[in-house]
Design an enzyme around this catalytic site. Structure first.
Site, short mmCIF file in Angstrom:
data_model
loop_
_atom_site.label_atom_id
_atom_site.label_comp_id
_atom_site.label_asym_id
_atom_site.label_seq_id
_atom_site.Cartn_x
_atom_site.Cartn_y
_atom_site.Cartn_z
N GLU A 166 44.20 60.50 -51.77
CA GLU A 166 44.17 59.04 -51.66
C GLU A 166 44.99 58.50 -50.49
OE1 GLU A 166 43.51 58.07 -56.42
OE2 GLU A 166 45.32 57.35 -55.44
N GLU A 363 39.70 63.05 -59.81
CA GLU A 363 40.49 62.33 -60.82
C GLU A 363 39.59 61.31 -61.50
OE1 GLU A 363 44.11 60.38 -59.63
OE2 GLU A 363 44.70 62.05 -58.33
#
Length: 468
Positions: A166, A363
């Site tokens: 991220e 995720e």
């Protein structure tokens, strides 16, 4: 209906070093930005709880790894701490860190769990931040050296790597919206950090391919941008939101080029990062082998109803407003919309616009506040989390059936962990952590995922209605 997934599908979870390891001042580890920020501003952390102990993965490693098989893991994605490997971010490698990560990797393999190793999960060594972090291209070169060291030390056993997790989050948190250290509101710095991070990823990929024979990728949190309506102004708002939220990292990582529309906007506001033709060529030549996708919620936007203050720092929201769709389903503990079909839309986008590159859900998860209030003699029956997973897997399965090249599904996370500014307020784990005793107890969702992994699928009972 029985949802069956492709042969060899990866099941498991993800975790990060700073959120799980603890031992922040042990084993030769250097200080990272979270250790420093907590020292100087503990009141900005929930209940003033910092990362010092986290989930004590560093000290519970052997027993924790035995829980992987019991909770449906044939793969697991932890991260390596740069500041544990190199206390100053560069220089001599820490031998204690090498021993720990060898123990981690060898232990996973002994349990029949394939390691997916991530190199960077928001945890810049403080000595690197002192010279600017990823604002400074010298830090890019230090990161590449760190990556090369990890490849050389662990690459004989690790065949799946990620450069960053991220990368947009440190840009947003540290340089635009003030929720991560160094707490700047500086758009010029923000877009330089974003560009230098992509450059660091590409250079690490180049280094990897010189000496290794596995696959290397990047993990991006993709948030599909949905317009409020089909009005041209709303559609344009969604297009620009997608440029900033998704394509700014997705395009250079997978295609090797930045979106032209993004460059136009950054030039217009005088925040275009410093770059060279040689650097762009490095990015173009060193694309990812596969992609990790973190998905939690969509991003709904509409055309602005007010004129932005042009004297204020430039923000992407100059071009759109967030739209709260009436009737949306919410995770009230995170104030995030639950929209499972977003995962299907991501699958088709990757199939149609990104060469159907190999990808995985790296995720997906549901945080619940004070979840241990539901514990019965330590055991938590988290049916709400199982339902969340099942509904997302239904739409992921539809995407796979439609031809999207998805190879796995990892949840967030393995054991309840410390969260960046929220400590243990929201719990996500397949395994419950008792903070007072350190006891680990598998939740119902952990046993459920084990059954899913064993059967490579599950019986799905929900009936979806049109438009739901």
């Amino acid at each position: 209906m029985k949802l069956e997934f492709p042969k060899g599908f990866y099941w498991g979870s993800a975790a990060s070093a700073t959120q799980t390891e603890g031992a922040a001042n042990e084993g030769g580890k250097g200080k990272n930005i979270w250790d420093h920020w907590y020292e100087i501003e503990p009141r900005r952390f929930y209940d003033e709880v910092g990362p010092g102990k986290a989930s004590e993965f560093y000290h519970h490693l052997e027993n924790d790894l035995k829980l992987l098989n019991q909770t449906g893991h044939n793969s697991f994605r932890p991260s390596i701490s740069w500041s544990r490997m190199f206390p100053k971010g560069y220089g001599e490698v820490n031998q204690d860190a090498i021993k720990f990560y060898n123990k981690l990797i060898d232990g996973m393999i002994a349990e029949g769990v394939e390691p997916f190793i991530n190199l960077y999960h928001f945890d810049m060594p403080f000595e690197m931040q002192k010279i600017g972090g990823f604002e400074n291209k010298e830090v890019v070169n230090h990161f590449v050296k760190y990556a090369e060291t990890c490849f050389d030390l662990f690459g004989d056993r690790v065949k799946r790597w990620f450069t960053f997790n991220e990368p947009i989050v440190p840009v947003h948190g540290g340089y635009l919206y003030d929720f991560h250290y160094p707490n700047k509101v500086d758009p010029k710095a923000a877009f330089q950090v974003a560009y230098n991070t992509i450059l660091a990823s590409a250079k690490a990929i180049a280094a990897y391919k010189k000496s290794q024979d596995g696959k290397i990728g990047i993990v991006l949190n993709l948030t599909p941008s949905y317009p409020r309506s089909q009005h041209p102004s709303d559609l344009e708002a969604a297009r620009i939101s997608d440029l900033f939220s998704n394509r700014a990292f997705l395009d250079p990582s997978v295609k090797g080029t930045f979106p032209e529309g993004l460059k136009v906007i950054l030039e217009r506001h005088s925040v275009l990062p410093d770059y060279s033709i040689e650097e762009l060529e490095i990015i173009k030549k060193n694309k990812v082998d596969y992609l990790g996708v973190n998905y939690y919620h969509p991003h709904r936007v509409c055309a602005r109803t007010t004129v932005p203050n042009l004297e204020s720092p430039f923000m992407p929201e100059f071009y759109y407003e967030n739209y709260e769709m009436p009737g949306r389903r919410m995770n009230i503990y995170k104030n995030w919309e639950i929209y499972e079909q977003g995962l299907y839309d991501i699958a088709l986008n990757i199939r149609d616009n990104y060469g159907n590159i190999e990808w995985m859900v790296s995720e997906n998860g549901m945080g619940v506040k004070d979840e241990r209030r539901f514990a019965k003699e330590e055991y938590i029956e988290d049916d709400y989390r199982i339902e969340f997973y099942e509904d997302h897997l239904y739409w992921l399965h539809k995407g796979i059936q439609a031809g999207s090249n998805c190879i796995g599904y990892h949840v967030w996370t393995f054991i309840d962990n410390w969260s960046w500014m929220n400590a243990y307020r929201n719990r996500y784990g397949l395994v419950s952590l008792n903070l007072k005793t350190g006891t680990r107890t598998i939740k119902k969702s952990g046993y459920w995922l084990n059954e899913v992994k064993t059967n490579n699928g599950f019986e799905y009972k929900r009936e979806w209605k049109l438009g739901e």
